[in-house]
Scaffold this motif. Structure first.
Motif, PDB file in Angstrom:
ATOM      1  N   ASP A  71      -0.698  -3.424  -6.733  1.00  0.00           N
ATOM      2  CA  ASP A  71      -1.275  -3.507  -5.390  1.00  0.00           C
ATOM      3  C   ASP A  71      -0.190  -3.989  -4.413  1.00  0.00           C
ATOM      4  OD1 ASP A  71      -2.758  -4.510  -3.084  1.00  0.00           O
ATOM      5  OD2 ASP A  71      -4.556  -4.495  -4.341  1.00  0.00           O
ATOM      6  N   PRO A  72      -0.037  -3.367  -3.247  1.00  0.00           N
ATOM      7  CA  PRO A  72       0.993  -3.810  -2.299  1.00  0.00           C
ATOM      8  C   PRO A  72       0.794  -5.233  -1.796  1.00  0.00           C
ATOM      9  CG  PRO A  72      -0.451  -2.172  -1.288  1.00  0.00           C
ATOM     10  CD  PRO A  72      -0.762  -2.177  -2.754  1.00  0.00           C
ATOM     11  N   ARG A  73      -0.407  -5.785  -1.992  1.00  0.00           N
ATOM     12  CA  ARG A  73      -0.619  -7.188  -1.635  1.00  0.00           C
ATOM     13  C   ARG A  73       0.063  -8.112  -2.639  1.00  0.00           C
ATOM     14  NH1 ARG A  73      -7.053  -6.412  -0.854  1.00  0.00           N
ATOM     15  NH2 ARG A  73      -6.617  -5.147  -2.724  1.00  0.00           N
ATOM     16  N   ASN A  79     -15.649   1.788   3.523  1.00  0.00           N
ATOM     17  CA  ASN A  79     -15.697   0.325   3.414  1.00  0.00           C
ATOM     18  C   ASN A  79     -15.294  -0.190   2.032  1.00  0.00           C
ATOM     19  OD1 ASN A  79     -16.648  -0.067   6.102  1.00  0.00           O
ATOM     20  ND2 ASN A  79     -18.723   0.477   5.429  1.00  0.00           N
ATOM     21  N   GLN A  80     -14.574   0.630   1.287  1.00  0.00           N
ATOM     22  CA  GLN A  80     -14.065   0.201  -0.017  1.00  0.00           C
ATOM     23  C   GLN A  80     -12.558   0.370  -0.063  1.00  0.00           C
ATOM     24  OE1 GLN A  80     -16.169   1.297  -3.637  1.00  0.00           O
ATOM     25  NE2 GLN A  80     -17.855   2.152  -2.420  1.00  0.00           N
ATOM     26  N   ASP A  81     -11.898  -0.544  -0.776  1.00  0.00           N
ATOM     27  CA  ASP A  81     -10.440  -0.498  -0.907  1.00  0.00           C
ATOM     28  C   ASP A  81     -10.021   0.520  -1.972  1.00  0.00           C
ATOM     29  OD1 ASP A  81     -10.071  -2.436   1.010  1.00  0.00           O
ATOM     30  OD2 ASP A  81      -9.908  -4.084  -0.437  1.00  0.00           O
ATOM     31  N   TYR A  82      -8.939   1.214  -1.662  1.00  0.00           N
ATOM     32  CA  TYR A  82      -8.321   2.135  -2.607  1.00  0.00           C
ATOM     33  C   TYR A  82      -6.809   1.983  -2.495  1.00  0.00           C
ATOM     34  CZ  TYR A  82     -12.783   4.620  -3.110  1.00  0.00           C
ATOM     35  OH  TYR A  82     -14.093   4.940  -3.365  1.00  0.00           O
ATOM     36  N   LEU A  83      -6.098   2.472  -3.509  1.00  0.00           N
ATOM     37  CA  LEU A  83      -4.648   2.555  -3.453  1.00  0.00           C
ATOM     38  C   LEU A  83      -4.254   4.021  -3.322  1.00  0.00           C
ATOM     39  CD1 LEU A  83      -3.528   0.027  -6.222  1.00  0.00           C
ATOM     40  CD2 LEU A  83      -3.794  -0.369  -3.762  1.00  0.00           C
ATOM     41  N   ILE A 124      -5.269   9.108  -4.737  1.00  0.00           N
ATOM     42  CA  ILE A 124      -6.024   7.986  -4.177  1.00  0.00           C
ATOM     43  C   ILE A 124      -6.971   7.494  -5.257  1.00  0.00           C
ATOM     44  CG2 ILE A 124      -7.667   7.258  -2.415  1.00  0.00           C
ATOM     45  CD1 ILE A 124      -6.525   9.454  -0.606  1.00  0.00           C
ATOM     46  N   THR A 125      -6.876   6.230  -5.614  1.00  0.00           N
ATOM     47  CA  THR A 125      -7.630   5.706  -6.741  1.00  0.00           C
ATOM     48  C   THR A 125      -7.805   4.200  -6.606  1.00  0.00           C
ATOM     49  OG1 THR A 125      -7.599   5.434  -9.159  1.00  0.00           O
ATOM     50  CG2 THR A 125      -5.479   5.498  -8.055  1.00  0.00           C
ATOM     51  N   LYS A 126      -8.760   3.659  -7.351  1.00  0.00           N
ATOM     52  CA  LYS A 126      -8.926   2.204  -7.416  1.00  0.00           C
ATOM     53  C   LYS A 126      -8.075   1.594  -8.526  1.00  0.00           C
ATOM     54  CE  LYS A 126     -13.497   1.762  -5.333  1.00  0.00           C
ATOM     55  NZ  LYS A 126     -14.856   1.167  -5.448  1.00  0.00           N
ATOM     56  N   SER A 171       0.224   2.207  -1.124  1.00  0.00           N
ATOM     57  CA  SER A 171      -0.345   1.619   0.089  1.00  0.00           C
ATOM     58  C   SER A 171      -1.831   1.375  -0.103  1.00  0.00           C
ATOM     59  CB  SER A 171      -0.098   2.528   1.298  1.00  0.00           C
ATOM     60  OG  SER A 171      -0.663   3.811   1.101  1.00  0.00           O
ATOM     61  N   LEU A 172      -2.340   0.386   0.599  1.00  0.00           N
ATOM     62  CA  LEU A 172      -3.761   0.033   0.546  1.00  0.00           C
ATOM     63  C   LEU A 172      -4.477   0.764   1.669  1.00  0.00           C
ATOM     64  CD1 LEU A 172      -5.896  -1.913  -0.782  1.00  0.00           C
ATOM     65  CD2 LEU A 172      -5.356  -3.498   1.086  1.00  0.00           C
ATOM     66  N   ILE A 173      -5.545   1.486   1.309  1.00  0.00           N
ATOM     67  CA  ILE A 173      -6.311   2.190   2.329  1.00  0.00           C
ATOM     68  C   ILE A 173      -7.801   1.871   2.139  1.00  0.00           C
ATOM     69  CG2 ILE A 173      -4.626   4.058   2.453  1.00  0.00           C
ATOM     70  CD1 ILE A 173      -6.580   5.810   0.905  1.00  0.00           C
ATOM     71  N   GLU A 174      -8.583   2.194   3.137  1.00  0.00           N
ATOM     72  CA  GLU A 174     -10.030   1.945   3.068  1.00  0.00           C
ATOM     73  C   GLU A 174     -10.778   3.256   3.274  1.00  0.00           C
ATOM     74  OE1 GLU A 174     -13.095  -0.224   5.964  1.00  0.00           O
ATOM     75  OE2 GLU A 174     -11.747  -1.664   4.974  1.00  0.00           O
ATOM     76  N   ILE A 175     -11.721   3.526   2.384  1.00  0.00           N
ATOM     77  CA  ILE A 175     -12.582   4.701   2.496  1.00  0.00           C
ATOM     78  C   ILE A 175     -14.013   4.244   2.264  1.00  0.00           C
ATOM     79  CG2 ILE A 175     -13.144   6.982   1.580  1.00  0.00           C
ATOM     80  CD1 ILE A 175     -10.292   7.217   0.587  1.00  0.00           C
TER      81      ILE A 175
END
Length: 524
Positions: A135-137, A159-163, A125-127, A153-157
């Motif tokens: 980025d999957p977007r 309130n910040q985005d991570y891959l 899990i990293t930025k 996949s894009l996840i949120e931890i």
């Protein structure tokens, strides 16, 4: 650990296996193992449907060995996961023709992910990769239409985005060392770089997979210092002993050069200084953005020759040049000596090198570009017929404080240089400054959010990234702004109110001014 013959490999590697190889070009490449697998396929039509995972390009530039193309042309590969392919034309053709599944993911992420494949970790899990082609977007790193499974996949931890990267577990590790002792401990004594083989071996062992290591020789236990062990024997299942030196080359150009493994220091550069041409002018101007004491990352492409220019200008001692394979300091080779690094001050495991980079170890990075758009976004991986991949470009460009993108402004331009400046005899046939980049490998808006300082250096002009977009801040002496710069761009950049002119002294055959510029207080 068992010492086996190459013919025994047919009983170990199976169709459908996920194979990890920790190598760069021919360095650390267990070529004789690859030959044995190819021979098995030629005789028995197995193994097939392999997934090959690499951090770097592996390739046989000499034309007399075995590499990725040897597997792909035989239809042995189902899926490829890597960061960069530059010298495997049949593999690139297969990707373009949707014959294999393929992913281009950041090199540092691949190199370090092996350590996250434990029962105590949630995975990688990293930025790194956010807001880029990975980025999957965007495309999630998928290279072609045949590639459909999402590995990112894009996840949120908090309130910040991570891959989150979803890598397959490794069934077979194909690795290389110089020696194995009688207990299976692996030593990298003669290798040009260390690679990420330890981490690959560890995760493969955890998966109950097989770790196979090619070495030059078996030595008695205790012959070397225990601290020199690179992979402990407890992680090694099989050792095969190289029989043909052509299949265990330290680098493309040599079987073994002690200067490449830190056992000998050369007294002078082994290649001539660059002629005064566009490449040299770009490097001279780029190098003026260095400051004394900078820790510098050298990217693939034109910047491989930055070391050459610094040595000629007697300025190499003012900065420390590094490449992301784990080589620190010394002389970075180019042209016929590409991939050769002499007089090293240190070397470390490839995955540990990314720890150094991710933790702010670099002050400035010199990277290439294929396309730049009006916002300052950069494409380095997919242009024209090329499908190079991102390599470590994304990892570095999202972590370093200052970035210098270097390259020619126009493809096919013909320029002459003299004491008066630059003279264009042919404008060229394709601009690299486009309306929109073909692949989002560097996201300018995200760079602004990260507070990075970014410059673009060409032979005709220098640009700076601002919050409003790309700004022209300097023009080469002797050029016309409208005819030679703006007419060769698909958009009109911002233009500095006080547009500077490059120092004409750069165009002299002998310059001698770089050390003074590097010692200045500000980046120029």
């Amino acid at each position: 650990m068992k010492i086996i013959s190459f013919s025994n490999l047919k009983d170990i590697i199976n169709s459908g296996d996920v194979i990890s190889i920790a190598a760069l070009s021919s360095g650390n490449l267990p070529t004789e193992i690859l030959k044995a697998i190819v021979d098995q396929h030629d005789n028995c039509n197995i193994p097939q449907d392999l997934t090959i995972m690499l951090t770097n390009d592996i390739s046989d530039y000499r034309g007399d060995s075995y590499d990725l193309d040897s597997f792909v042309t035989r239809g042995m590969v189902k899926r490829l996961i890597t960061s960069i392919i530059t010298a495997a034309p049949e593999t690139i053709r297969a990707m373009r023709n949707n014959e294999i599944e393929a992913y281009y993911l950041p090199q540092g992420v691949i190199a370090t992910h092996y350590r996250s494949q434990t029962d105590a970790s949630p995975g990688t899990i990293t930025k790194i990769g956010l807001n880029t082609n990975v980025d999957p977007r965007y495309s999630g790193g998928k290279v072609n239409a045949k590639t459909t499974e999402d590995l990112v996949s894009l996840i949120e931890i908090g309130n910040q985005d991570y891959l989150k990267y979803h890598f397959p577990e490794v069934d077979v590790a194909l690795l290389r060392g110089t020696y194995a002792d009688t207990q299976g401990n692996i030593f990298m004594t003669h290798e040009s770089h260390l690679g990420e083989g330890y981490s690959v071996a560890a995760t493969t062992h955890k998966n109950n997979g097989k770790v196979i290591v090619q070495v030059k020789e078996i030595i008695q236990n205790g012959k070397f210092n225990p601290s020199e062990v690179f992979i402990p024997g407890e992680l090694v299942d099989y050792v095969v002993v190289n029989e043909d030196p052509n299949y265990h080359r330290q680098a493309i150009q040599s079987y073994y050069d002690p200067a490449l493994s830190g056992h000998y220091q050369i007294t002078e550069i082994r290649e001539p200084y660059l002629d005064l041409n566009t490449r040299k002018v770009i490097l001279r101007r780029s190098a003026q953005l260095l400051l004394e004491g900078d820790v510098v990352s050298i990217g693939f492409g034109i910047n491989n020759e930055l070391s050459n220019v610094l040595i000629e200008e007697e300025a190499d001692h003012l900065v420390q040049l590094n490449i992301d394979t784990g080589v620190f300091g010394g002389i970075i080779g180019s042209r016929d000596y590409f991939g050769m690094n002499y007089n090293l001050s240190a070397r470390m495991r490839h995955d540990q090198t990314w720890d150094f980079i991710y933790n702010g170890g670099l002050d400035i990075a010199f990277l290439s570009f294929a396309e730049v758009d009006q916002h300052g976004n950069v494409n380095v991986s997919k242009f024209g017929d090329k499908m190079n991949g991102c390599g470590g470009f994304i990892d570095i460009s999202q972590t370093v404080k200052t970035i210098v993108f270097s390259g020619a402004m126009v493809v096919g331009g013909q320029l002459n240089y003299d004491d008066d400046g630059v003279h264009i005899t042919a404008q060229g046939h394709a601009t690299k400054f486009v309306e929109a980049v073909g692949s989002m490998d560097f996201n300018a808006e995200y760079a602004q959010d990260l507070g990075q300082e970014v410059y673009f250096v060409t032979e005709r002009a220098v640009f700076e990234l601002t919050k409003q977009g790309l700004k022209l801040i300097e023009i080469a002496a002797g050029l016309d702004l409208e005819r030679d710069i703006l007419a060769n761009m698909d958009f009109k950049p911002l233009i500095a109110e006080e547009l500077k002119v490059m120092d004409k002294a750069m165009y002299h055959q002998q310059w001698g001014g770089l050390a003074h510029e590097i010692k200045s207080e500000y980046r120029l």
